[in-house]
Design a protein around this motif. Structure first.
Motif, PDB file in Angstrom:
ATOM      1  N   CYS A  96       0.841  -1.184   0.000  1.00 33.46           N
ATOM      2  CA  CYS A  96       0.000   0.000   0.000  1.00 33.46           C
ATOM      3  C   CYS A  96       0.883   1.243   0.000  1.00 33.46           C
ATOM      4  O   CYS A  96       2.061   1.175   0.377  1.00 33.46           O
ATOM      5  CB  CYS A  96      -0.954   0.025   1.185  1.00 33.46           C
ATOM      6  SG  CYS A  96      -0.158   0.210   2.783  1.00 33.46           S
ATOM      7  N   ALA A  97       0.294   2.351  -0.432  1.00 34.79           N
ATOM      8  CA  ALA A  97       1.042   3.595  -0.509  1.00 34.79           C
ATOM      9  C   ALA A  97       0.089   4.761  -0.274  1.00 34.79           C
ATOM     10  O   ALA A  97      -1.114   4.648  -0.514  1.00 34.79           O
ATOM     11  CB  ALA A  97       1.710   3.730  -1.865  1.00 34.79           C
ATOM     12  N   ALA A  98       0.638   5.856   0.189  1.00 35.41           N
ATOM     13  CA  ALA A  98      -0.147   7.075   0.413  1.00 35.41           C
ATOM     14  C   ALA A  98       0.640   8.260  -0.129  1.00 35.41           C
ATOM     15  O   ALA A  98       1.856   8.355   0.065  1.00 35.41           O
ATOM     16  CB  ALA A  98      -0.439   7.260   1.897  1.00 35.41           C
ATOM     17  N   GLY A  99      -0.079   9.147  -0.802  1.00 33.33           N
ATOM     18  CA  GLY A  99       0.591  10.303  -1.365  1.00 33.33           C
ATOM     19  C   GLY A  99      -0.386  11.408  -1.667  1.00 33.33           C
ATOM     20  O   GLY A  99      -1.602  11.244  -1.530  1.00 33.33           O
ATOM     21  N   LEU A 100       0.150  12.541  -2.090  1.00 40.46           N
ATOM     22  CA  LEU A 100      -0.685  13.703  -2.354  1.00 40.46           C
ATOM     23  C   LEU A 100      -1.060  13.823  -3.825  1.00 40.46           C
ATOM     24  O   LEU A 100      -1.784  14.744  -4.204  1.00 40.46           O
ATOM     25  CB  LEU A 100       0.027  14.971  -1.883  1.00 40.46           C
ATOM     26  CG  LEU A 100       0.298  15.036  -0.376  1.00 40.46           C
ATOM     27  CD1 LEU A 100       1.106  16.273  -0.026  1.00 40.46           C
ATOM     28  CD2 LEU A 100      -1.021  15.042   0.397  1.00 40.46           C
ATOM     29  N   GLY A 101      -0.583  12.923  -4.650  1.00 41.50           N
ATOM     30  CA  GLY A 101      -0.934  12.968  -6.063  1.00 41.50           C
ATOM     31  C   GLY A 101      -2.341  12.473  -6.309  1.00 41.50           C
ATOM     32  O   GLY A 101      -2.839  11.609  -5.593  1.00 41.50           O
ATOM     33  N   HIS A 102      -2.980  13.038  -7.302  1.00 46.95           N
ATOM     34  CA  HIS A 102      -4.312  12.607  -7.699  1.00 46.95           C
ATOM     35  C   HIS A 102      -4.272  12.238  -9.171  1.00 46.95           C
ATOM     36  O   HIS A 102      -3.712  12.981  -9.979  1.00 46.95           O
ATOM     37  CB  HIS A 102      -5.336  13.707  -7.424  1.00 46.95           C
ATOM     38  CG  HIS A 102      -5.555  13.935  -5.959  1.00 46.95           C
ATOM     39  ND1 HIS A 102      -6.539  13.281  -5.251  1.00 46.95           N
ATOM     40  CD2 HIS A 102      -4.902  14.705  -5.056  1.00 46.95           C
ATOM     41  CE1 HIS A 102      -6.488  13.653  -3.982  1.00 46.95           C
ATOM     42  NE2 HIS A 102      -5.499  14.519  -3.841  1.00 46.95           N
ATOM     43  N   PHE A 103      -4.869  11.103  -9.494  1.00 44.16           N
ATOM     44  CA  PHE A 103      -4.730  10.549 -10.834  1.00 44.16           C
ATOM     45  C   PHE A 103      -6.093  10.297 -11.458  1.00 44.16           C
ATOM     46  O   PHE A 103      -7.086  10.063 -10.766  1.00 44.16           O
ATOM     47  CB  PHE A 103      -3.926   9.250 -10.765  1.00 44.16           C
ATOM     48  CG  PHE A 103      -2.605   9.410 -10.062  1.00 44.16           C
ATOM     49  CD1 PHE A 103      -2.409   8.884  -8.800  1.00 44.16           C
ATOM     50  CD2 PHE A 103      -1.573  10.107 -10.662  1.00 44.16           C
ATOM     51  CE1 PHE A 103      -1.202   9.050  -8.146  1.00 44.16           C
ATOM     52  CE2 PHE A 103      -0.360  10.275 -10.021  1.00 44.16           C
ATOM     53  CZ  PHE A 103      -0.176   9.749  -8.752  1.00 44.16           C
ATOM     54  N   SER A 104      -6.095  10.319 -12.789  1.00 43.01           N
ATOM     55  CA  SER A 104      -7.344  10.091 -13.520  1.00 43.01           C
ATOM     56  C   SER A 104      -7.410   8.695 -14.122  1.00 43.01           C
ATOM     57  O   SER A 104      -8.469   8.272 -14.584  1.00 43.01           O
ATOM     58  CB  SER A 104      -7.488  11.140 -14.626  1.00 43.01           C
ATOM     59  OG  SER A 104      -6.373  11.084 -15.494  1.00 43.01           O
ATOM     60  N   MET A 109      -1.065   6.726 -12.749  1.00 43.13           N
ATOM     61  CA  MET A 109      -0.611   6.405 -11.392  1.00 43.13           C
ATOM     62  C   MET A 109       0.662   5.575 -11.443  1.00 43.13           C
ATOM     63  O   MET A 109       1.612   5.808 -10.687  1.00 43.13           O
ATOM     64  CB  MET A 109      -1.698   5.637 -10.640  1.00 43.13           C
ATOM     65  CG  MET A 109      -1.317   5.305  -9.204  1.00 43.13           C
ATOM     66  SD  MET A 109      -2.629   4.461  -8.302  1.00 43.13           S
ATOM     67  CE  MET A 109      -2.187   2.764  -8.545  1.00 43.13           C
ATOM     68  N   ASN A 110       0.705   4.604 -12.353  1.00 45.13           N
ATOM     69  CA  ASN A 110       1.891   3.761 -12.471  1.00 45.13           C
ATOM     70  C   ASN A 110       3.116   4.561 -12.889  1.00 45.13           C
ATOM     71  O   ASN A 110       4.225   4.312 -12.421  1.00 45.13           O
ATOM     72  CB  ASN A 110       1.647   2.641 -13.476  1.00 45.13           C
ATOM     73  CG  ASN A 110       1.135   1.390 -12.815  1.00 45.13           C
ATOM     74  OD1 ASN A 110       1.592   1.009 -11.746  1.00 45.13           O
ATOM     75  ND2 ASN A 110       0.168   0.745 -13.430  1.00 45.13           N
TER      76      ASN A 110
END
Length: 129
Positions: A96-104, A109-110
């Motif tokens: 699992c991972a957590a971040g501030l990026g937002h992807f469509s 994301m990859n």
């Protein structure tokens, strides 16, 4: 110390289910988007699920769509991955991972894994008769 700790992996028969948990400590998940990745030895780490910081948006890789569900409980500071109808090809170490990026989309994301700030240590999922 900020960290993510996964749990819930194990050995399951084909067609079975597992729920992975990813508990955050040292920071709060409410501002962070969550992601689940998996990796097989010798292959690149693959993003399979994403959830936005508010939980309203989710994305899935085609390989798991309809079988896996990502969710987020900010009160418990935890991200989940519910997996059903598991197949042998789902065998991998799950991160699992957590971040501030937002992807469509999952592809983006990859390509932007570096935007994930925190990573868990991984949990093994083995699907075998």
């Amino acid at each position: 110390q900020a960290q993510l700790v996964e749990s819930g992996g194990g050995l399951v028969q084909p067609g079975g289910s597992l729920r992975l948990s990813c508990a955050a400590s040292g920071f709060t998940l409410d501002l962070y988007a969550g992601g689940w990745f998996r990796q097989v030895i010798g292959k690149e780490r693959e993003g399979i699920a994403y959830i936005s910081s508010g939980g309203a948006a989710t994305l899935y890789a085609d390989s798991v769509k309809g079988r896996f569900t990502i969710s987020k409980d900010d009160a418990k500071n935890t991200v989940y991955l519910q997996m059903k109808d598991l197949k042998p090809e789902d065998t991998a170490v799950y991160y699992c991972a957590a971040g501030l990026g937002h992807f469509s989309d999952i592809g983006t994301m990859n390509k932007n894994r570096h935007m994930y700030t925190y990573w868990g240590q991984g949990t093994q999922v083995t699907v075998s008769p």
